[in-house]
Structures are given as structure tokens and as C-alpha cells.
Design a protein around this motif. Structure first.
Motif, PDB file in Angstrom:
ATOM      1  N   SER A  98       0.826  -1.219   0.000  1.00 21.73           N
ATOM      2  CA  SER A  98       0.000   0.000   0.000  1.00 21.73           C
ATOM      3  C   SER A  98       0.858   1.266   0.000  1.00 21.73           C
ATOM      4  O   SER A  98       2.037   1.237   0.374  1.00 21.73           O
ATOM      5  CB  SER A  98      -0.878   0.000   1.250  1.00 21.73           C
ATOM      6  N   ALA A  99       0.215   2.392  -0.332  1.00 23.76           N
ATOM      7  CA  ALA A  99       0.900   3.689  -0.276  1.00 23.76           C
ATOM      8  C   ALA A  99       1.272   3.985   1.184  1.00 23.76           C
ATOM      9  O   ALA A  99       2.296   4.612   1.466  1.00 23.76           O
ATOM     10  CB  ALA A  99      -0.016   4.767  -0.828  1.00 23.76           C
ATOM     11  N   LYS A 100       0.434   3.486   2.108  1.00 23.86           N
ATOM     12  CA  LYS A 100       0.706   3.696   3.532  1.00 23.86           C
ATOM     13  C   LYS A 100       2.015   2.999   3.934  1.00 23.86           C
ATOM     14  O   LYS A 100       2.818   3.538   4.688  1.00 23.86           O
ATOM     15  CB  LYS A 100      -0.484   3.131   4.329  1.00 23.86           C
ATOM     16  N   ALA A 101       2.234   1.796   3.379  1.00 22.52           N
ATOM     17  CA  ALA A 101       3.469   1.055   3.679  1.00 22.52           C
ATOM     18  C   ALA A 101       4.684   1.825   3.144  1.00 22.52           C
ATOM     19  O   ALA A 101       5.748   1.848   3.773  1.00 22.52           O
ATOM     20  CB  ALA A 101       3.407  -0.357   3.080  1.00 22.52           C
ATOM     21  N   ALA A 102       4.518   2.475   1.977  1.00 20.16           N
ATOM     22  CA  ALA A 102       5.621   3.262   1.398  1.00 20.16           C
ATOM     23  C   ALA A 102       6.024   4.364   2.377  1.00 20.16           C
ATOM     24  O   ALA A 102       7.211   4.603   2.620  1.00 20.16           O
ATOM     25  CB  ALA A 102       5.190   3.872   0.071  1.00 20.16           C
ATOM     26  N   GLU A 103       5.004   4.992   2.960  1.00 23.59           N
ATOM     27  CA  GLU A 103       5.251   6.098   3.892  1.00 23.59           C
ATOM     28  C   GLU A 103       5.948   5.582   5.158  1.00 23.59           C
ATOM     29  O   GLU A 103       6.947   6.150   5.600  1.00 23.59           O
ATOM     30  CB  GLU A 103       3.895   6.702   4.226  1.00 23.59           C
ATOM     31  N   ILE A 104       5.447   4.487   5.694  1.00 17.63           N
ATOM     32  CA  ILE A 104       6.001   3.959   6.951  1.00 17.63           C
ATOM     33  C   ILE A 104       7.459   3.524   6.785  1.00 17.63           C
ATOM     34  O   ILE A 104       8.296   3.790   7.640  1.00 17.63           O
ATOM     35  CB  ILE A 104       5.139   2.774   7.462  1.00 17.63           C
ATOM     36  N   TYR A 105       7.755   2.830   5.682  1.00 15.37           N
ATOM     37  CA  TYR A 105       9.095   2.249   5.534  1.00 15.37           C
ATOM     38  C   TYR A 105      10.021   3.093   4.656  1.00 15.37           C
ATOM     39  O   TYR A 105      11.101   2.643   4.251  1.00 15.37           O
ATOM     40  CB  TYR A 105       8.979   0.797   5.024  1.00 15.37           C
ATOM     41  N   GLY A 106       9.592   4.313   4.325  1.00 14.54           N
ATOM     42  CA  GLY A 106      10.447   5.247   3.588  1.00 14.54           C
ATOM     43  C   GLY A 106      10.775   4.772   2.180  1.00 14.54           C
ATOM     44  O   GLY A 106      11.907   4.928   1.718  1.00 14.54           O
ATOM     45  N   LEU A 107       9.793   4.185   1.491  1.00 13.10           N
ATOM     46  CA  LEU A 107      10.042   3.700   0.120  1.00 13.10           C
ATOM     47  C   LEU A 107       9.408   4.638  -0.908  1.00 13.10           C
ATOM     48  O   LEU A 107       8.548   5.460  -0.588  1.00 13.10           O
ATOM     49  CB  LEU A 107       9.481   2.283  -0.044  1.00 13.10           C
ATOM     50  N   ASN A 108       9.839   4.455  -2.145  1.00 14.27           N
ATOM     51  CA  ASN A 108       9.355   5.260  -3.254  1.00 14.27           C
ATOM     52  C   ASN A 108       8.270   4.474  -4.006  1.00 14.27           C
ATOM     53  O   ASN A 108       8.403   3.272  -4.209  1.00 14.27           O
ATOM     54  CB  ASN A 108      10.565   5.529  -4.175  1.00 14.27           C
ATOM     55  N   ILE A 109       7.201   5.161  -4.429  1.00 11.68           N
ATOM     56  CA  ILE A 109       6.158   4.479  -5.212  1.00 11.68           C
ATOM     57  C   ILE A 109       6.565   4.517  -6.688  1.00 11.68           C
ATOM     58  O   ILE A 109       6.566   5.569  -7.309  1.00 11.68           O
ATOM     59  CB  ILE A 109       4.778   5.140  -4.995  1.00 11.68           C
TER      60      ILE A 109
END
Ligand SMILES: O=C(O)C(=O)C[C@]1(C(=O)O)C=C[C@@H](O)C=C1
Length: 376
Positions: free
Chosen positions: A239-250
């Protein structure tokens, strides 16, 4: 009460065999067996500390990622005994178990089902069931089916193995993204990590990109792994939320095979709710039948005769007794799970089940609960 005391001792992320040495702020609930995943994360952070031989830049980045993960206020931190005592005594914050780590779709489903709840991560589906049974949490929210990927069979089996009641359902629109470390481009990717259901829901996109699929326990766990290991050839479907939590790029958005991708989750509790007739209700049952021509037809006719709409039917092997001998032949033996649109408070539903009981060899009502009618 002893069980409450146990919960007080193991706040936030409950870990391992609940022994003090296993307490970990980022831990998920896990019972019995070894803690292989935790060991992997521990050794991963150790290797991040020692650098991975890819030069100074890489190890600086790895240390940064580790720091983000450790310091992030979004990750579960252990509650103090005081906090938990408050929660339990005033009963205002429901503790809800879900499978996966922070950022999993199941966490969003738990929060949708119980707004303002304390969502408690669990490593396995079984653990979430057990956490409710042992009074460590109040409820569990678990996926049961997806509009593209189909049924989550494991949870059908666990519904029967455990004694929890379905008290509600919640539908969640699932929009998958492809997540990678910063600087990693689509053309650098060789592998993709995710939950098997999520991989199945993005079959077309992943095939088009020619990525090798690797199954892990949950979508957010995949994102966490990409970040922890600082992978440059792999992405996560999450999810986009996981990107935010783990500092990843979409890297890519909405990669599921159909824009209408919905997962239905069940809300489970130790006690059933009292079914009503004031709104649309659904009832879930499981039954088994004798061998013979037309028996399933007869079973389903008890609903058709009363104009009761069926919304789901699923068959699973009867694991305790998987084969049945009849007339010198061996047949596979099944359990049938049926959801129908009626409340157990309706006489028509009671009559239908009384009728079914006449020829079912086994029948259990798993729950009668309000239908989630929200438009997604
Ligand atoms: O891995 C997650 O994020 C989950 O919450 C699990 C799960 C599932 O089991 O179906 C939930 C919703 C999506 O369908 C994909 C995965």
C-alpha cells in the motif's frame, strides 16, 4: 484475572512465548514455535550495522533506514502497564488483532471496522484467533475473500478450528503500488515480494514487467524487507501507507488487474452479537452432508424455497475425516461454508436451518451480523 495480567505484562507488540527476554517494541504477536522471522530481522539489522560490503554510501543509507524504522512514531511501541490498565479499565479503546505488520491492508481494515482501535499486529492468522481466545485482545479482523484472488482458505479452516464468532464484516478497496528504495527505477527490478494474494491480484502487471514473484507473509512485511535489506533489484507490492512507513518510493500505482479490487474481512469476537432485524443482516454457516445424488441441491433448496439469497458458497476438505467409504467406493468428504442474506432473528432463517438440520450431518452457525453496505 490471570489472563489480563499476562496482557498487561506484554503490551504493544506481544512477542515470542511471552517471556520478558522476547519483548520487542516492533514485535508482532507470535505463539509457540521458533521466531525465524525475528531472527532474520535481527541478523539483518546486525548486517546493516556491520555494513554489507557495498561501500560507504550503501552502509550510510542502511543505517539511515534502520534509524527511520526504529525511530518512526508510526511503528508500534510497547505500551506501559499504566496505559494498558487504562485501556482495560475504561474499555474505551478496543484492541484488535490483525495479521501482518504496520502498513498491511489488514491493519487498515481493523481501523475501518473499529475506528480509534488499537490495532495489534500478529505474525500468523492462527495467532490472531488465539490472541482473542486468550483475552490478549478484544477482537480480530481477518481477510476472508478478495474480488480478484478469491477465498483465503486458511481462514475458512480456522473459523471451524477455533470457537470465535463472526460479529461483522468490512470491505476494503485494495489499491496496490509497486514500492522500491529511492533511486531504484522500474528497469532495475528483477524480483517482486508480496503476500501471495497481492501477487495474484497484480498477475497481469507483474507478468508484463517480467518480475520473478517471491511470496512473503504480508504486503507491508515485503516493504519492510525491501527497506531493511536496502534491496536494489526488488520491489514490494504493497500500500501507499506502507511506502510512507518504511520510507520507500512508489514506482507504480494501481497495479491490480482491475480497478475494482475489494477484500472482505471478518470481525471476530469471543461472544456472538444479538442478531437484529433493524438493518440488513447476513448469516454465515458451515455444514457437512451425506454422500448421494442431489444432496447438495436439497441443502441449497432450503434457502431457495424461502427466497433467501446466498452470497457465498465455499467447500473445504473435512480434514479430520477427509475420505468417506460408501458402496465400496471412497469419496472425498467436504465442509460447505454458506453466507446467506437473512438474520437469525428472522423466522424464515430459523426455519431454513431447521430444515437443513434434517439431513445435514453437521451444522454450525458461525455468526449473524450486519452487512457492510458502504459503497467503495
Ligand atoms: O498482506 C496484507 O497486507 C494483508 O492484509 C493480507 C491480504 C490478504 O490476505 O488477502 C489482505 C488484503 C489484500 O487482499 C492482500 C493481502
Amino acid at each position: 484475572m490471570a489472563v489480563r495480567l499476562q496482557a498487561t505484562q506484554v503490551p504493544g507488540g506481544i512477542s515470542g512465548n511471552l517471556s520478558p527476554s522476547n519483548r520487542n517494541p516492533n514485535a508482532v504477536i507470535r505463539f509457540g514455535r521458533g521466531s525465524s522471522k525475528r531472527n532474520r530481522l535481527v541478523s539483518l539489522s546486525a548486517s546493516l550495522r556491520e555494513g554489507d560490503g557495498r561501500g560507504k554510501e550503501s552502509s550510510v543509507r542502511a543505517v539511515e533506514v534502520k534509524k527511520i524504522l526504529e525511530d518512526s512514531p508510526l511503528l508500534p511501541k510497547p505500551l506501559s502497564s499504566n496505559q494498558l490498565a487504562e485501556t482495560v479499565s475504561n474499555g474505551s479503546r478496543v484492541r484488535v488483532a490483525y495479521q501482518g505488520v504496520r502498513g498491511a491492508y489488514s491493519e487498515s481494515a481493523a481501523e475501518k471496522a473499529y475506528p480509534n482501535c488499537e490495532a495489534v499486529p500478529c505474525e500468523e492468522f492462527d495467532t490472531a484467533f488465539e490472541a482473542v481466545e486468550r483475552w490478549l485482545v478484544d477482537r480480530a479482523v481477518l481477510p476472508i475473500e478478495n474480488s480478484l484472488g478469491g477465498s483465503i482458505h486458511r481462514n475458512y479452516d480456522l473459523l471451524l478450528r477455533h470457537n470465535l464468532h463472526i460479529v461483522g464484516e468490512v470491505k476494503l478497496a485494495v489499491r496496490h503500488c509497486l514500492l522500491a528504495n529511492h533511486g531504484v527505477k522500474l528497469e532495475d527490478l528483477r524480483r517482486v515480494l508480496s503476500h501471495p494474494q497481492a501477487l495474484a491480484q497484480c498477475e497481469n502487471t507483474l507478468t508484463r514487467l517480467g518480475l520473478v514473484r517471491e511470496a512473503v507473509d504480508d504486503t507491508a512485511g515485503a516493504a519492510k524487507q525491501i527497506a531493511f535489506e536496502d534491496l536494489s533489484d526488488a520491489a514490494a507490492v504493497a500500500s501507499a501507507k506502507a511506502a510512507e512507513i518504511y520510507g520507500l518510493n512508489i514506482v507504480a500505482e494501481d497495479i491490480q488487474d482491475d480497478t475494482d479490487n475489494v477484500t472482505r474481512f471478518l470481525m471476530l469476537a469471543r461472544e456472538p452479537i444479538i442478531p437484529g432485524t433493524n438493518r440488513l443482516f447476513k448469516t454465515s454457516i458451515v455444514f457437512s452432508l451425506e454422500e448421494g445424488p442431489g444432496v447438495l441441491f436439497k441443502a441449497l433448496a432450503v434457502f431457495a424455497l424461502r427466497q433467501i439469497n446466498l452470497t457465498k458458497i465455499e467447500s473445504r476438505p473435512l480434514r479430520k475425516n477427509p475420505l468417506r467409504a460408501s458402496g465400496g467406493l471412497k469419496y472425498f468428504d467436504y465442509l460447505f461454508y454458506v453466507d446467506f442474506e437473512a438474520s437469525m432473528a428472522d423466522e424464515v432463517a430459523q426455519n431454513a436451518l431447521r430444515h437443513l438440520e434434517e439431513f445435514a450431518t453437521f451444522l454450525r452457525v458461525l455468526g449473524s451480523y450486519p452487512v457492510d453496505t458502504t459503497m467503495l
